[in-house]
Design a protein around this motif. Sequence first.
Motif, PDB file in Angstrom:
ATOM      1  N   UNK A 169      30.121  40.517  21.553  1.00  0.00           N
ATOM      2  CA  UNK A 169      30.249  41.954  21.784  1.00  0.00           C
ATOM      3  C   UNK A 169      31.731  42.314  21.821  1.00  0.00           C
ATOM      4  N   UNK A 170      32.493  41.688  20.900  1.00  0.00           N
ATOM      5  CA  UNK A 170      33.948  41.777  20.986  1.00  0.00           C
ATOM      6  C   UNK A 170      34.508  43.120  20.514  1.00  0.00           C
ATOM      7  N   UNK A 171      33.648  44.034  20.081  1.00  0.00           N
ATOM      8  CA  UNK A 171      34.126  45.399  19.855  1.00  0.00           C
ATOM      9  C   UNK A 171      34.714  45.960  21.140  1.00  0.00           C
ATOM     10  N   UNK A 172      34.165  45.522  22.283  1.00  0.00           N
ATOM     11  CA  UNK A 172      34.717  45.968  23.566  1.00  0.00           C
ATOM     12  C   UNK A 172      36.189  45.572  23.680  1.00  0.00           C
ATOM     13  N   UNK A 202      29.825  46.098  27.525  1.00  0.00           N
ATOM     14  CA  UNK A 202      28.928  45.298  26.690  1.00  0.00           C
ATOM     15  C   UNK A 202      28.509  46.108  25.462  1.00  0.00           C
ATOM     16  N   UNK A 203      27.649  45.534  24.646  1.00  0.00           N
ATOM     17  CA  UNK A 203      27.018  46.235  23.533  1.00  0.00           C
ATOM     18  C   UNK A 203      25.650  45.618  23.317  1.00  0.00           C
ATOM     19  N   UNK A 204      24.705  46.264  22.721  1.00  0.00           N
ATOM     20  CA  UNK A 204      24.787  47.594  22.168  1.00  0.00           C
ATOM     21  C   UNK A 204      23.527  48.347  22.578  1.00  0.00           C
ATOM     22  N   UNK A 205      23.327  48.409  23.892  1.00  0.00           N
ATOM     23  CA  UNK A 205      22.111  49.036  24.422  1.00  0.00           C
ATOM     24  C   UNK A 205      22.270  50.541  24.611  1.00  0.00           C
ATOM     25  N   UNK A 206      23.492  51.038  24.408  1.00  0.00           N
ATOM     26  CA  UNK A 206      23.729  52.489  24.465  1.00  0.00           C
ATOM     27  C   UNK A 206      23.266  53.115  25.775  1.00  0.00           C
ATOM     28  N   UNK A 255      32.590  33.898  17.915  1.00  0.00           N
ATOM     29  CA  UNK A 255      31.584  34.912  17.590  1.00  0.00           C
ATOM     30  C   UNK A 255      30.247  34.659  18.259  1.00  0.00           C
ATOM     31  N   UNK A 256      30.280  33.953  19.388  1.00  0.00           N
ATOM     32  CA  UNK A 256      29.015  33.620  20.076  1.00  0.00           C
ATOM     33  C   UNK A 256      28.875  34.395  21.380  1.00  0.00           C
ATOM     34  N   UNK A 257      27.639  34.661  21.748  1.00  0.00           N
ATOM     35  CA  UNK A 257      27.364  35.288  23.045  1.00  0.00           C
ATOM     36  C   UNK A 257      27.829  34.363  24.189  1.00  0.00           C
ATOM     37  N   UNK A 290      36.657  45.427  32.128  1.00  0.00           N
ATOM     38  CA  UNK A 290      36.551  44.103  31.504  1.00  0.00           C
ATOM     39  C   UNK A 290      35.705  44.153  30.236  1.00  0.00           C
ATOM     40  N   UNK A 291      36.148  43.455  29.213  1.00  0.00           N
ATOM     41  CA  UNK A 291      35.378  43.376  27.971  1.00  0.00           C
ATOM     42  C   UNK A 291      34.970  41.946  27.668  1.00  0.00           C
ATOM     43  N   UNK A 292      34.017  41.838  26.724  1.00  0.00           N
ATOM     44  CA  UNK A 292      33.660  40.559  26.090  1.00  0.00           C
ATOM     45  C   UNK A 292      33.360  39.408  27.044  1.00  0.00           C
TER      46      UNK A 292
END
Length: 236
Positions: free
Chosen positions: A49-52, A153-157, A84-86, A42-44
């Motif tokens: 974090x829509x790069x996912x 998610x992003x972007x905690x690596x 574009x919002x969390x 699952x993304x976004x």
Amino acid sequence: MSDSPVEFGPLRHKSREYGFSPKGLALEVFEPSAELPEILVMGSIHGDESLSTVLLSECLRSIQPSELKSAVILAANPDGVLAGTRCNSRGVDLNRNFPTENWSAEPVYYRNRPGSPQNIALSPGVTAGSEAETKALISLIKTLKPSLVVSIHGFLACIDDPDASPIAENIAGRSGMELVPDVGYSTPGSFGSWCKEQNIPIITYELPSMGMTELKRIHIPIFKDLITGHYHSLLK
Ligand SMILES: [Zn+2]
């Protein structure tokens, strides 16, 4: 599985609506045509974090429908992706809205870049599970009964898996990211906490902040393996 992209055009996989966002957008899940999926990717859930979504979509478009073995949600928070919002369009951080033992009505504070103060407030919802996206996802998961959920998610690596499962270890090794038991701060009402309480193994896949070319090179092959059954032998 072929490494060569089949086609980068439209999505050709079977999908269905599992609900609707407050703005009336379809909540959509892509599924294998002939079998029950064991993994849900699952993304976004966070719309910023829509790069996912972009990476998962390219991954999905590069395989044949017959190769798809997992369920895939490109955007669990489509209103947030479009804006574009969390949060979703009602100002709720969906990843704090799940009915967990630790759900809290206190505002959720976040930062919008590493190092900046954690002082942007969002609502966790008026009650636990108040949001349409949350209810729909819970109901979908209760129907699918996946053996593993991977939430991107992003972007905690990092790769967050409290169980340090073999799949999480493998992904951490392949991606060069650290395997961690939590993200280092409390997340009341998070999707991850809810899955844990339901005894559903969950990996929170925090993409790193890097250029798109490198992101695709490193992470799309891992996503591909997650959705084409490569990891099934490592499932409990
Ligand atoms: Zn997130």
